[in-house]
Design a protein around this motif. Structure first.
Motif, short mmCIF file in Angstrom:
data_model
loop_
_atom_site.label_atom_id
_atom_site.label_comp_id
_atom_site.label_asym_id
_atom_site.label_seq_id
_atom_site.Cartn_x
_atom_site.Cartn_y
_atom_site.Cartn_z
N LYS A 172 0.84 -1.20 0.00
CA LYS A 172 0.00 0.00 0.00
C LYS A 172 0.88 1.26 0.00
O LYS A 172 0.67 2.15 -0.81
CB LYS A 172 -0.90 -0.02 1.25
CG LYS A 172 -1.77 1.19 1.38
CD LYS A 172 -2.74 1.03 2.52
CE LYS A 172 -2.57 2.14 3.53
NZ LYS A 172 -3.51 2.02 4.64
N PRO A 462 -6.56 -7.49 3.50
CA PRO A 462 -6.89 -6.20 4.13
C PRO A 462 -8.38 -5.95 4.33
O PRO A 462 -9.22 -6.47 3.59
CB PRO A 462 -6.30 -5.18 3.16
CG PRO A 462 -6.06 -5.89 1.90
CD PRO A 462 -5.88 -7.33 2.21
N GLU A 463 -8.64 -5.11 5.33
CA GLU A 463 -10.03 -4.67 5.57
C GLU A 463 -10.23 -3.27 4.98
O GLU A 463 -9.28 -2.62 4.59
CB GLU A 463 -10.29 -4.60 7.07
CG GLU A 463 -10.36 -5.98 7.70
CD GLU A 463 -10.53 -5.87 9.20
OE1 GLU A 463 -10.97 -4.83 9.71
OE2 GLU A 463 -10.18 -6.88 9.85
N ASP A 465 -11.08 0.66 5.15
CA ASP A 465 -10.99 1.79 6.08
C ASP A 465 -12.16 2.74 5.81
O ASP A 465 -12.05 3.70 5.05
CB ASP A 465 -9.64 2.51 5.87
CG ASP A 465 -9.50 3.69 6.81
OD1 ASP A 465 -10.37 3.87 7.68
OD2 ASP A 465 -8.51 4.44 6.67
N TRP A 466 -13.28 2.46 6.46
CA TRP A 466 -14.49 3.24 6.20
C TRP A 466 -14.37 4.68 6.69
O TRP A 466 -15.17 5.53 6.32
CB TRP A 466 -15.71 2.60 6.88
CG TRP A 466 -16.15 1.32 6.26
CD1 TRP A 466 -16.06 0.07 6.82
CD2 TRP A 466 -16.76 1.13 4.97
NE1 TRP A 466 -16.58 -0.87 5.96
CE2 TRP A 466 -17.01 -0.25 4.82
CE3 TRP A 466 -17.11 1.99 3.92
CZ2 TRP A 466 -17.60 -0.79 3.67
CZ3 TRP A 466 -17.70 1.46 2.79
CH2 TRP A 466 -17.94 0.09 2.67
N ASN A 467 -13.39 4.94 7.58
CA ASN A 467 -13.34 6.30 8.17
C ASN A 467 -12.69 7.33 7.26
O ASN A 467 -12.82 8.53 7.51
CB ASN A 467 -12.55 6.27 9.49
CG ASN A 467 -13.33 5.49 10.53
OD1 ASN A 467 -14.56 5.54 10.53
ND2 ASN A 467 -12.62 4.75 11.36
N ALA A 468 -11.99 6.86 6.23
CA ALA A 468 -11.30 7.83 5.37
C ALA A 468 -12.30 8.55 4.47
O ALA A 468 -13.35 8.00 4.14
CB ALA A 468 -10.28 7.08 4.52
N VAL A 471 -12.50 6.29 0.65
CA VAL A 471 -12.46 5.03 1.41
C VAL A 471 -11.44 4.06 0.81
O VAL A 471 -11.48 3.77 -0.40
CB VAL A 471 -13.88 4.41 1.47
CG1 VAL A 471 -13.85 2.99 1.97
CG2 VAL A 471 -14.76 5.28 2.36
N LYS A 474 -7.38 -0.54 4.98
CA LYS A 474 -6.99 -0.31 6.38
C LYS A 474 -5.65 -0.99 6.66
O LYS A 474 -5.47 -2.16 6.31
CB LYS A 474 -8.06 -0.92 7.27
CG LYS A 474 -8.09 -0.42 8.68
CD LYS A 474 -9.27 -1.09 9.34
CE LYS A 474 -9.64 -0.51 10.63
NZ LYS A 474 -10.86 -1.15 11.13
N GLY A 475 -4.75 -0.29 7.29
CA GLY A 475 -3.47 -0.88 7.72
C GLY A 475 -2.54 -1.21 6.57
O GLY A 475 -2.75 -0.81 5.43
#
Ligand code: HEM
Length: 489
Positions: A172, A462-463, A465-468, A471, A474-475
């Motif tokens: 990433k 990977p999961e 990252d809904w907060n971005a 989107v 994550k990680g």
């Protein structure tokens, strides 16, 4: 005595007014025709801030809960606004096709103005914005893209030549970094890429960090992140003013988006100003950078997880190497159909822009798949969601599985229910202008990686990252790589 008389007069008048209002209301309820509007069902929430709480918990969570109960059209009361969701191609056509005077972007995307700067995109009337989007279209025409591809390929070769023979990397981070370098070269120009890269990317970082969820509601709140954003915007403007001046003084012309914007002219013959050029470049970077780097990371993660799809893209690379040798250009990238479908499928499962918005200025009606008709009144915010619509099971078979062949001839699920079945790039009137650029860039990177390295995913899949705001992933996405040359025999 006189006082009593006055009090009585006021009392009687009060009773009369109340009685008149009650009678008027009764008459209106009993006699007047009821509103014929067939309003969409409303999401049940606690009074006042209930809608806001549901929305802030995550719009996709809310849609997942409400769609099975309320269907493809429903309204959420969000503080003093109403948002009506139109989910799926059957009800979203008007969203994509309506004219700006019926459904506009300007109000709902206003929060971009302090980032992009004055005089561009959502800070100007639609007629000017249309002209500025024409500048984008011209800067992304095939003849321009051909030149950008050569730069994309050489950036990728250069970047990965610095990797060792084997090692472990966060894919990433690596792809993010390469895409910033490539975007700098193709969009911002040689001066930034060669001399000012560190300064300019730090400034873009401040612009990025100045766009927070709170900025959508209060874009000018005097918080440190917004102050840093404003300082960065000003500094970027100075840098680009100097670059533009020195290009003009030297009479130099380059093959990049910066040059296209410098050379662009409005219909009345007026050339773009330095400030407009800076703003348009910032808008291009915001539209295209995270979206492309996120998509290239998901593509890699899925290919490494699904060996049969990895074999298919490797096979395609071998065939193209047999045909064209090691050369990669615009036309050869355009032959990479299996890789194209693999990227498109990653993007179906993970569209980085999960919600698209408009503001409605006139009433309109929609008909759902099962024949229900709803009237959406003017004044509503209207929303659709690529993240949800791209996984509708009546359009995409087994929608949560990674299956690039769903787009192959014969299946073509992306067209199953018409033009708006697959909406990772939006569509219609405001469909993405950078789609071909994005595919070329991601294909240039992955064809290089597939031809020159073997990979293994060593961190868990990977999961999201809904907060971005955009989107993404994550990680870290850790991979082990080994250099190799793809054997064509
Ligand atoms: C994977 C990469 C990308 C994705 C997923 C993506 C997605 C989107 C979406 C969903 C829209 C529609 C927004 C709406 O309807 O409200 C859009 C519009 C737009 N995109 Fe992209 N985009 C990508 C890459 C790019 C690139 C690389 C550029 C430019 C270099 C770009 C430039 C634009 C522009 C200018 C618009 C506005 C079009 C208009 O309003 O008429 N995009 N994009």
């Amino acid at each position: 005595m006189i006082m009593m008389d006055v009090d009585n007069k006021f009392f009687n008048m009060g009773v009369l007014i109340v009685a008149t209002l009650v009678v008027a209301k009764l008459i209106s309820v009993l006699i007047m025709p009821k509103s014929k509007k067939r309003l969409p069902p409303v999401v049940k929430t606690w009074p006042l801030i209930g809608g806001l709480v549901r929305f802030m918990k995550g719009p996709i969570v809310m849609i997942r809960e409400e769609y099975p109960k309320l269907g493809s059209v429903f309204t959420l009361n969000l503080a003093n606004r109403k948002i009506t969701f139109l989910i799926g191609p059957e009800v979203s056509a008007h969203f994509f096709k309506a004219s700006e005077s019926d459904l506009s972007q300007q109000e709902v995307y206003q929060f971009n103005v302090p980032t992009f700067g004055p005089g561009v995109v959502f800070d100007v009337d639609y007629s000017v914005r249309q002209e500025q989007f024409r500048f984008f279209t011209e800067s992304l025409r095939v003849n321009k893209l051909k030149g950008y591809v050569d730069q994309m390929v050489s950036e990728a070769e250069d970047y990965f030549s610095k990797w060792g023979d084997s090692g472990e990397v966060d894919l990433k981070y690596e792809l993010e970094h390469l895409i910033i370098l490539t975007a700098s070269r193709c969009l911002l120009g040689r001066e930034v890429r060669d001399k000012l890269f560190a300064d300019v990317s730090a400034l873009f970082h401040d612009l990025d960090n100045g766009m927070l969820p709170i900025s959508v509601i209060f874009p000018y709140l005097p918080i440190p992140a917004h102050k840093r954003r404003d300082r960065a915007r000003k500094k970027l403007s100075e840098i680009f003013t100097n670059i533009i001046a020195s290009r003009k003084d030297a009479g130099k012309s380059e093959n990049d988006m910066l040059q296209c914007f410098i050379d662009s002219k409005y219909k009345d013959g007026r050339p773009t100003t330095e400030s407009e050029v800076t703003g348009l470049l910032i808008a291009a970077l915001f539209a295209g950078q995270h979206t492309s780097s996120i998509t290239s990371t998901w593509t890699g993660a899925y290919l490494l997880k699904h060996k049969q799809h990895l074999s298919a893209v490797l096979e395609e690379q071998k065939n193209l190497m047999q045909k064209h040798g090691s050369k990669v250009d615009h036309d050869i990238l355009s032959e990479m159909d299996t890789l194209y479908r693999s990227i498109k499928e990653a993007l179906r499962l993970h569209p980085p822009l999960i919600m698209l918005l408009r503001s409605s200025h006139s009433d309109f009606s929609v008909t759902t798949r099962d024949g229900k008709e709803y009237d959406i009144p003017k004044g509503h915010i209207v929303a659709t969601s690529p993240a949800f619509a791209n996984r509708l099971p009546h359009i995409f078979k087994d929608p949560d599985s990674y299956d690039p062949d769903r787009f192959a001839i014969g299946r073509e699920e992306d067209k199953a229910a018409g033009a708006f079945s697959y909406i990772s790039f939006g569509g219609g009137r405001h469909g993405c202008l950078g789609e071909p650029f994005a595919y070329l860039q991601i294909k240039a990177i992955w064809s290089h990686l597939l031809r020159n390295f073997e990979f293994e995913l060593i961190s868990p899949f990977p999961e999201i990252d809904w907060n971005a705001m955009v989107v993404g992933v994550k990680g870290k996405v850790m991979v082990r790589y080994k250099r190799r040359v793809l054997s064509v025999n």
